[in-house]
Design a protein around this motif. Structure first.
Motif, PDB file in Angstrom:
ATOM      1  N   GLN A 246      68.922  38.321  22.957  1.00 24.45           N
ATOM      2  CA  GLN A 246      69.347  39.185  24.058  1.00 24.45           C
ATOM      3  C   GLN A 246      70.786  38.886  24.466  1.00 24.45           C
ATOM      4  O   GLN A 246      71.552  39.803  24.724  1.00 24.45           O
ATOM      5  CB  GLN A 246      68.409  39.030  25.255  1.00 24.45           C
ATOM      6  CG  GLN A 246      68.804  39.935  26.410  1.00 24.45           C
ATOM      7  CD  GLN A 246      67.844  39.849  27.567  1.00 24.45           C
ATOM      8  OE1 GLN A 246      66.640  39.730  27.382  1.00 24.45           O
ATOM      9  NE2 GLN A 246      68.381  39.935  28.772  1.00 24.45           N
ATOM     10  N   THR A 247      71.170  37.632  24.517  1.00 23.15           N
ATOM     11  CA  THR A 247      72.540  37.264  24.874  1.00 23.15           C
ATOM     12  C   THR A 247      73.530  37.842  23.866  1.00 23.15           C
ATOM     13  O   THR A 247      74.575  38.382  24.242  1.00 23.15           O
ATOM     14  CB  THR A 247      72.684  35.731  24.950  1.00 23.15           C
ATOM     15  OG1 THR A 247      71.744  35.235  25.912  1.00 23.15           O
ATOM     16  CG2 THR A 247      74.084  35.326  25.350  1.00 23.15           C
ATOM     17  N   GLU A 248      73.202  37.738  22.585  1.00 31.15           N
ATOM     18  CA  GLU A 248      74.064  38.296  21.536  1.00 31.15           C
ATOM     19  C   GLU A 248      74.163  39.813  21.657  1.00 31.15           C
ATOM     20  O   GLU A 248      75.240  40.388  21.539  1.00 31.15           O
ATOM     21  CB  GLU A 248      73.545  37.902  20.151  1.00 31.15           C
ATOM     22  CG  GLU A 248      73.667  36.423  19.855  1.00 31.15           C
ATOM     23  CD  GLU A 248      75.113  35.938  19.871  1.00 31.15           C
ATOM     24  OE1 GLU A 248      75.988  36.620  19.298  1.00 31.15           O
ATOM     25  OE2 GLU A 248      75.368  34.880  20.462  1.00 31.15           O
ATOM     26  N   ILE A 249      73.034  40.453  21.904  1.00 28.92           N
ATOM     27  CA  ILE A 249      73.018  41.908  22.061  1.00 28.92           C
ATOM     28  C   ILE A 249      73.882  42.314  23.251  1.00 28.92           C
ATOM     29  O   ILE A 249      74.672  43.263  23.167  1.00 28.92           O
ATOM     30  CB  ILE A 249      71.567  42.411  22.224  1.00 28.92           C
ATOM     31  CG1 ILE A 249      70.817  42.290  20.889  1.00 28.92           C
ATOM     32  CG2 ILE A 249      71.525  43.837  22.743  1.00 28.92           C
ATOM     33  CD1 ILE A 249      69.322  42.510  20.993  1.00 28.92           C
ATOM     34  N   GLU A 250      73.754  41.590  24.365  1.00 26.96           N
ATOM     35  CA  GLU A 250      74.533  41.933  25.560  1.00 26.96           C
ATOM     36  C   GLU A 250      76.032  41.819  25.312  1.00 26.96           C
ATOM     37  O   GLU A 250      76.806  42.607  25.852  1.00 26.96           O
ATOM     38  CB  GLU A 250      74.101  41.078  26.742  1.00 26.96           C
ATOM     39  CG  GLU A 250      72.749  41.510  27.267  1.00 26.96           C
ATOM     40  CD  GLU A 250      72.369  40.829  28.561  1.00 26.96           C
ATOM     41  OE1 GLU A 250      72.752  41.349  29.625  1.00 26.96           O
ATOM     42  OE2 GLU A 250      71.687  39.780  28.487  1.00 26.96           O
ATOM     43  N   LYS A 251      76.445  40.870  24.507  1.00 34.65           N
ATOM     44  CA  LYS A 251      77.863  40.764  24.150  1.00 34.65           C
ATOM     45  C   LYS A 251      78.323  42.030  23.441  1.00 34.65           C
ATOM     46  O   LYS A 251      79.394  42.563  23.720  1.00 34.65           O
ATOM     47  CB  LYS A 251      78.112  39.558  23.237  1.00 34.65           C
ATOM     48  CG  LYS A 251      78.146  38.240  23.931  1.00 34.65           C
ATOM     49  CD  LYS A 251      78.474  37.159  22.915  1.00 34.65           C
ATOM     50  CE  LYS A 251      78.408  35.785  23.490  1.00 34.65           C
ATOM     51  NZ  LYS A 251      78.684  34.755  22.478  1.00 34.65           N
TER      52      LYS A 251
END
Length: 180
Positions: A4-9
């Motif tokens: 999720q953190t990678e996607i949000e970036k």
């Protein structure tokens, strides 16, 4: 770092108005939404692979959604000359669908089987192959949230997303379901 953190970036680079991650169990399904489809409110019922009856029953759609670990709802909002500006509505939908394509690309880098739901049925092909042949472009065809029986009008405020962004605006919603 989690998915999720990678996607949000990646999402931060896109012109999304609002988005929220949540659990698929929080999706609100309602027969009334599907009834609007079956009443042919938008004229797409029984005409393409992205709408009922092709997407399956509400229960089938619920099962598909709840088979995923996570979901994300996102919006765009476009100002128009007036609330009766039908060309503005259509132009805003085209822009929203183009953004949905970009969001789909982001998610599919992390989960090639992500389920993308969007607005009002598919318009990729001038004439859909439904019901005589399979979808010609399944990677570009996003079933309609409404066709799945999803009550976005109730979900948005429950998830702290604006459903209405003011006078003379149109807000469109898409949803992504994915596995971590």
């Amino acid at each position: 770092m989690n998915k999720q953190t990678e996607i949000e970036k990646d999402l931060a680079q896109l012109p999304i108005l609002e988005y929220v991650f949540f659990k698929p169990e929080e999706i609100i399904f309602a027969k009334e939404v599907r009834d609007l489809c079956e009443g042919n409110g938008c004229g797409m019922y029984n005409t393409n692979w992205a709408c009922p009856p092709a997407v399956g029953s509400i229960e089938t759609c619920r099962e598909k959604c709840q088979a995923y670990d996570k979901a994300m709802l996102f919006t765009t909002a476009t100002e128009m000359a007036s609330s009766f500006d039908m060309k503005g509505w259509m132009d805003a939908r085209v822009e929203h669908e183009a953004l949905t394509d970009q969001v789909a690309d982001v998610f599919r880098r992390y989960d090639k089987n992500a389920l993308i739901l969007s607005t009002e049925g598919c318009t990729v092909c001038k004439k859909c192959a439904y019901p005589d042949a399979p979808c010609r472009f399944p990677e570009c065809m996003y079933p309609a949230t409404e066709g799945y029986g999803i009550m976005v009008m109730q979900m948005a405020p429950a998830l702290n997303i604006s459903y209405n962004n003011g006078a003379n605006t149109v807000t469109y919603f898409s949803m992504v379901l994915f596995n971590e």
